[in-house]
Design a protein around this motif. Structure first.
Motif, PDB file in Angstrom:
ATOM      1  N   ILE A  16     -24.913 -66.670  24.678  1.00  0.00           N
ATOM      2  CA  ILE A  16     -25.020 -65.366  25.339  1.00  0.00           C
ATOM      3  C   ILE A  16     -24.251 -65.324  26.648  1.00  0.00           C
ATOM      4  CG2 ILE A  16     -26.665 -63.826  26.484  1.00  0.00           C
ATOM      5  CD1 ILE A  16     -28.684 -64.739  24.320  1.00  0.00           C
TER       6      ILE A  16
ATOM      7  N   ARG B 150     -22.781 -67.630  30.485  1.00  0.00           N
ATOM      8  CA  ARG B 150     -22.249 -68.853  31.101  1.00  0.00           C
ATOM      9  C   ARG B 150     -22.590 -68.863  32.578  1.00  0.00           C
ATOM     10  NH1 ARG B 150     -16.093 -67.070  29.619  1.00  0.00           N
ATOM     11  NH2 ARG B 150     -16.316 -64.968  30.327  1.00  0.00           N
TER      12      ARG B 150
ATOM     13  N   ILE C 173     -23.160 -63.577  20.723  1.00  0.00           N
ATOM     14  CA  ILE C 173     -23.559 -62.166  20.581  1.00  0.00           C
ATOM     15  C   ILE C 173     -23.138 -61.400  21.827  1.00  0.00           C
ATOM     16  CG2 ILE C 173     -25.545 -62.632  19.091  1.00  0.00           C
ATOM     17  CD1 ILE C 173     -27.322 -61.901  21.578  1.00  0.00           C
ATOM     18  N   THR C 174     -23.024 -60.097  21.676  1.00  0.00           N
ATOM     19  CA  THR C 174     -22.798 -59.251  22.836  1.00  0.00           C
ATOM     20  C   THR C 174     -23.737 -58.049  22.768  1.00  0.00           C
ATOM     21  OG1 THR C 174     -21.188 -57.978  24.101  1.00  0.00           O
ATOM     22  CG2 THR C 174     -20.743 -58.174  21.729  1.00  0.00           C
ATOM     23  N   ALA C 175     -24.683 -58.012  23.698  1.00  0.00           N
ATOM     24  CA  ALA C 175     -25.704 -56.958  23.791  1.00  0.00           C
ATOM     25  C   ALA C 175     -26.217 -56.605  22.395  1.00  0.00           C
ATOM     26  CB  ALA C 175     -25.163 -55.746  24.541  1.00  0.00           C
TER      27      ALA C 175
ATOM     28  N   SER D 109     -36.491 -74.153  33.754  1.00  0.00           N
ATOM     29  CA  SER D 109     -36.114 -73.538  35.027  1.00  0.00           C
ATOM     30  C   SER D 109     -35.777 -74.641  36.016  1.00  0.00           C
ATOM     31  CB  SER D 109     -37.268 -72.680  35.579  1.00  0.00           C
ATOM     32  OG  SER D 109     -36.933 -72.164  36.859  1.00  0.00           O
ATOM     33  N   SER D 110     -35.080 -74.250  37.090  1.00  0.00           N
ATOM     34  CA  SER D 110     -34.777 -75.200  38.163  1.00  0.00           C
ATOM     35  C   SER D 110     -35.947 -75.329  39.124  1.00  0.00           C
ATOM     36  CB  SER D 110     -33.542 -74.730  38.931  1.00  0.00           C
ATOM     37  OG  SER D 110     -33.732 -73.393  39.367  1.00  0.00           O
TER      38      SER D 110
ATOM     39  N   THR E  85     -34.955 -68.566  33.985  1.00  0.00           N
ATOM     40  CA  THR E  85     -35.921 -67.467  34.067  1.00  0.00           C
ATOM     41  C   THR E  85     -35.244 -66.179  34.539  1.00  0.00           C
ATOM     42  OG1 THR E  85     -36.492 -68.157  36.309  1.00  0.00           O
ATOM     43  CG2 THR E  85     -37.873 -69.004  34.514  1.00  0.00           C
ATOM     44  N   GLY E  86     -33.996 -65.973  34.088  1.00  0.00           N
ATOM     45  CA  GLY E  86     -33.298 -64.730  34.391  1.00  0.00           C
ATOM     46  C   GLY E  86     -33.751 -63.608  33.469  1.00  0.00           C
ATOM     47  N   GLY E  87     -33.057 -62.482  33.596  1.00  0.00           N
ATOM     48  CA  GLY E  87     -33.466 -61.275  32.877  1.00  0.00           C
ATOM     49  C   GLY E  87     -33.508 -61.439  31.373  1.00  0.00           C
ATOM     50  N   VAL E  88     -32.466 -62.008  30.775  1.00  0.00           N
ATOM     51  CA  VAL E  88     -32.421 -62.135  29.313  1.00  0.00           C
ATOM     52  C   VAL E  88     -33.500 -63.107  28.833  1.00  0.00           C
ATOM     53  CG1 VAL E  88     -31.023 -62.914  27.361  1.00  0.00           C
ATOM     54  CG2 VAL E  88     -29.955 -61.580  29.192  1.00  0.00           C
TER      55      VAL E  88
ATOM     56  N   TYR F 102     -35.407 -78.251  34.432  1.00  0.00           N
ATOM     57  CA  TYR F 102     -34.115 -78.840  34.040  1.00  0.00           C
ATOM     58  C   TYR F 102     -33.423 -79.552  35.201  1.00  0.00           C
ATOM     59  CZ  TYR F 102     -31.758 -74.535  35.816  1.00  0.00           C
ATOM     60  OH  TYR F 102     -31.305 -73.483  36.572  1.00  0.00           O
TER      61      TYR F 102
ATOM     62  N   HIS G 186     -26.420 -59.643  35.360  1.00  0.00           N
ATOM     63  CA  HIS G 186     -25.407 -60.613  35.778  1.00  0.00           C
ATOM     64  C   HIS G 186     -24.004 -60.031  35.590  1.00  0.00           C
ATOM     65  CE1 HIS G 186     -24.908 -64.840  36.948  1.00  0.00           C
ATOM     66  NE2 HIS G 186     -23.730 -64.721  36.370  1.00  0.00           N
TER      67      HIS G 186
ATOM     68  N   LYS H 274     -41.312 -71.057  39.424  1.00  0.00           N
ATOM     69  CA  LYS H 274     -40.899 -70.100  38.392  1.00  0.00           C
ATOM     70  C   LYS H 274     -41.473 -70.496  37.029  1.00  0.00           C
ATOM     71  CE  LYS H 274     -36.540 -68.379  40.361  1.00  0.00           C
ATOM     72  NZ  LYS H 274     -35.100 -68.175  40.084  1.00  0.00           N
TER      73      LYS H 274
ATOM     74  N   THR I 298     -30.273 -57.543  24.340  1.00  0.00           N
ATOM     75  CA  THR I 298     -29.614 -58.834  24.104  1.00  0.00           C
ATOM     76  C   THR I 298     -30.650 -59.859  23.628  1.00  0.00           C
ATOM     77  OG1 THR I 298     -27.961 -58.337  25.798  1.00  0.00           O
ATOM     78  CG2 THR I 298     -28.215 -60.648  25.182  1.00  0.00           C
TER      79      THR I 298
ATOM     80  N   HIS J  78     -34.385 -64.602  41.962  1.00  0.00           N
ATOM     81  CA  HIS J  78     -35.168 -63.663  41.143  1.00  0.00           C
ATOM     82  C   HIS J  78     -35.837 -64.349  39.950  1.00  0.00           C
ATOM     83  CE1 HIS J  78     -31.166 -63.931  39.420  1.00  0.00           C
ATOM     84  NE2 HIS J  78     -31.643 -63.472  38.273  1.00  0.00           N
TER      85      HIS J  78
HETATM   86  N1  LIG Z   1     -23.714 -61.707  25.650  1.00  0.00           N
HETATM   87  C1  LIG Z   1     -24.329 -60.665  26.165  1.00  0.00           C
HETATM   88  O1  LIG Z   1     -24.403 -59.597  25.584  1.00  0.00           O
HETATM   89  C2  LIG Z   1     -25.015 -60.809  27.477  1.00  0.00           C
HETATM   90  C3  LIG Z   1     -26.013 -59.896  27.854  1.00  0.00           C
HETATM   91  C4  LIG Z   1     -26.709 -60.128  29.045  1.00  0.00           C
HETATM   92  C5  LIG Z   1     -26.371 -61.222  29.824  1.00  0.00           C
HETATM   93  N2  LIG Z   1     -25.352 -62.026  29.424  1.00  0.00           N
HETATM   94  C6  LIG Z   1     -24.991 -63.221  30.189  1.00  0.00           C
HETATM   95  O2  LIG Z   1     -26.098 -64.108  30.073  1.00  0.00           O
HETATM   96  C7  LIG Z   1     -26.268 -64.820  31.278  1.00  0.00           C
HETATM   97  C8  LIG Z   1     -27.677 -64.563  31.815  1.00  0.00           C
HETATM   98  O3  LIG Z   1     -27.798 -63.215  32.156  1.00  0.00           O
HETATM   99  P1  LIG Z   1     -29.057 -62.699  32.963  1.00  0.00           P
HETATM  100  O4  LIG Z   1     -28.830 -61.240  33.214  1.00  0.00           O
HETATM  101  O5  LIG Z   1     -30.315 -63.129  32.315  1.00  0.00           O
HETATM  102  O6  LIG Z   1     -28.831 -63.504  34.321  1.00  0.00           O
HETATM  103  P2  LIG Z   1     -29.784 -63.705  35.552  1.00  0.00           P
HETATM  104  O7  LIG Z   1     -30.921 -62.760  35.513  1.00  0.00           O
HETATM  105  O8  LIG Z   1     -28.894 -63.712  36.756  1.00  0.00           O
HETATM  106  O9  LIG Z   1     -30.401 -65.157  35.331  1.00  0.00           O
HETATM  107  C9  LIG Z   1     -29.690 -66.307  35.529  1.00  0.00           C
HETATM  108  C10 LIG Z   1     -30.660 -67.484  35.371  1.00  0.00           C
HETATM  109  O10 LIG Z   1     -29.988 -68.540  34.744  1.00  0.00           O
HETATM  110  C11 LIG Z   1     -30.673 -69.719  35.045  1.00  0.00           C
HETATM  111  N3  LIG Z   1     -29.722 -70.820  35.144  1.00  0.00           N
HETATM  112  C12 LIG Z   1     -28.717 -71.002  36.008  1.00  0.00           C
HETATM  113  N4  LIG Z   1     -28.104 -72.174  35.779  1.00  0.00           N
HETATM  114  C13 LIG Z   1     -28.751 -72.750  34.746  1.00  0.00           C
HETATM  115  C14 LIG Z   1     -28.621 -73.974  34.042  1.00  0.00           C
HETATM  116  N5  LIG Z   1     -27.685 -74.861  34.369  1.00  0.00           N
HETATM  117  N6  LIG Z   1     -29.466 -74.222  33.035  1.00  0.00           N
HETATM  118  C15 LIG Z   1     -30.418 -73.334  32.676  1.00  0.00           C
HETATM  119  N7  LIG Z   1     -30.599 -72.159  33.316  1.00  0.00           N
HETATM  120  C16 LIG Z   1     -29.774 -71.875  34.319  1.00  0.00           C
HETATM  121  C17 LIG Z   1     -31.420 -69.501  36.359  1.00  0.00           C
HETATM  122  O11 LIG Z   1     -32.808 -69.717  36.090  1.00  0.00           O
HETATM  123  P3  LIG Z   1     -33.779 -70.520  37.090  1.00  0.00           P
HETATM  124  O12 LIG Z   1     -33.637 -69.827  38.432  1.00  0.00           O
HETATM  125  O13 LIG Z   1     -35.112 -70.379  36.485  1.00  0.00           O
HETATM  126  O14 LIG Z   1     -33.290 -71.935  37.123  1.00  0.00           O
HETATM  127  C18 LIG Z   1     -31.128 -68.028  36.682  1.00  0.00           C
HETATM  128  O15 LIG Z   1     -32.243 -67.330  37.133  1.00  0.00           O
HETATM  129  C19 LIG Z   1     -25.138 -64.362  32.199  1.00  0.00           C
HETATM  130  O16 LIG Z   1     -24.036 -65.220  32.058  1.00  0.00           O
HETATM  131  C20 LIG Z   1     -24.795 -62.986  31.670  1.00  0.00           C
HETATM  132  O17 LIG Z   1     -23.485 -62.585  31.983  1.00  0.00           O
HETATM  133  C21 LIG Z   1     -24.671 -61.850  28.277  1.00  0.00           C
END
Ligand SMILES: NC(=O)c1ccc[n+]([C@@H]2O[C@H](COP(=O)([O-])OP(=O)(O)OC[C@H]3O[C@@H](n4cnc5c(N)ncnc54)[C@H](OP(=O)(O)O)[C@@H]3O)[C@@H](O)[C@H]2O)c1
Length: 339
Positions: free
Chosen positions: A258, A260, A284-286, A191-192, A169-172, A211, A41, A196, A147, A329
């Protein structure tokens, strides 16, 4: 060598295919032939101009990468030619507590990242890849994997038999699901989309909540935990989710903040939501290189195959960005740099 470059804020359309000169490693550097690079993301945020302190010139994007060491500088001691390595998110954060200096720079944000045939960087910025994974899967450890590790086992200090709530259900979140399952933790995934959620169940989720159909999903989480709430929330949402995550956490529980994905602007928290149950809100950050090394061992010992949703050939890297931005995804989106 073939590469992509992008300037922060240029949008996905600003991703530019270029030829760059191959560079010999300096004394403490290694040259890696990149096999796979995964998207996160944060790479969309960088393209959209929403990432902190980017350079004012185009750089090679992406932090996640896996490949083979093809050349080493004369003073290198950590690796030899032929080793398979993955990137470490923050090259200066080796171990211990973080500091502004340790987290000031990362691949594909302040300097060249992994979306290129080759990467030359300090030997300190890599660890050996898990032996049990191919490069496509191994490329997903440096950001989402570490992370999730930090969230569960370091910041969240979760124990076997504990419980965790994973948003989306994103990467983290899916990395956290797979790690939590291997550690004997009760997992609730939201998940939405029902489809998924069924996939999450087949990856080992103990309970699932839509959700979108259940806007007050925190009540469902409380029911699923017999009114107690979970020990840890992996909070990737922000707006509309943070206050609910606080409710879903049990007394003494930890909400690990983690991301937003649902926005950061309109978040408001009532202090009593933390005080009454003595709950902890932790950002946290990574993670450090030491955490990444722990994760590599855990993955090998438990034979974890991270959920990779789709793999794109190098020529189609812009489509990989579009696919991630589209939100269809389930888990990780990866570019096969060799294809
Ligand atoms: N702090 C850190 O070190 C760190 C590290 C990695 C990522 N991040 C941040 O963490 C977030 C997730 O990263 P990612 O790489 O996992 O993203 P991602 O793969 O793009 O996944 C995003 C997922 O969030 C879910 N989502 C969206 N709106 C939502 C809501 N209102 N309620 C619950 N789930 C919702 C969706 O899941 P469904 O499709 O299943 O609904 C979507 O697949 C991003 O903001 C990213 O910048 C931060």
């Amino acid at each position: 060598m073939k590469a992509y470059q992008i300037q922060a804020g240029a949008g996905i359309a600003g991703l530019e295919r270029v030829e760059r000169p191959s560079r010999d490693p300096g004394a403490h550097e290694i040259r890696v032939r990149v096999d796979a690079a995964a998207l996160n993301h944060r790479d969309l945020s960088f393209a959209r101009g929403q990432f902190y302190s980017p350079p004012s010139y185009p750089i090679v994007p992406l932090v996640d990468g896996c490949g083979d060491v093809v050349a080493v500088g004369e003073a290198v001691t950590r690796f030899k030619t032929g080793d398979r390595v993955i990137t470490s998110y923050y090259p200066r954060w080796i171990d211990g507590a973080l500091s502004p200096n340790k987290t000031a720079v990362s691949f594909g944000a302040q300097f060249d990242g992994t979306l290129a045939e080759e990467l030359v960087a300090s030997e300190e910025a890599f660890v050996l890849a898990p032996r049990s994974l191919d490069p496509i899967m191994a490329a997903t450890l440096p950001c989402a994997g570490v992370t999730a590790w930090n969230a569960l086992f370091i910041a969240g200090a979760i124990k076997p038999g504990g419980s965790v709530l994973l948003l989306g259900t994103g990467g983290v979140s899916l990395w956290a699901l797979q790690l939590a399952k291997a550690a004997g933790v009760f997992t609730i995934v939201t998940s939405s989309q029902d489809e998924k959620l069924e996939r999450a169940r087949s990856l080992g989720a103990n309970a699932i909540v839509n959700y979108r159909n259940n806007p007050e999903w925190q009540d469902e989480v409380l029911q699923l935990t017999e009114g107690v709430g979970v020990d840890v929330v992996v909070e990737v949402g922000g707006e509309g989710t943070l206050a609910r995550s606080l409710e879903a956490a049990g007394s003494g529980g930890t909400i690990v903040v983690i991301g937003r994905v649902s926005g950061g602007g309109g978040v408001s928290i009532e202090p009593g939501a933390l005080i009454g149950g003595a709950k902890r809100l932790v950002g946290i950050t990574a993670g450090s290189r030491a955490m990444l090394e722990q994760l590599v061992r855990f993955v090998d010992v438990n034979q974890i195959n991270p959920a990779v949703d789709k793999v794109f050939p190098f020529d189609a890297a812009p489509s990989a960005y579009e696919y991630l931005a589209g939100g269809r995804h389930f888990g990780k989106v990866v570019v096969d740099v060799r294809a």
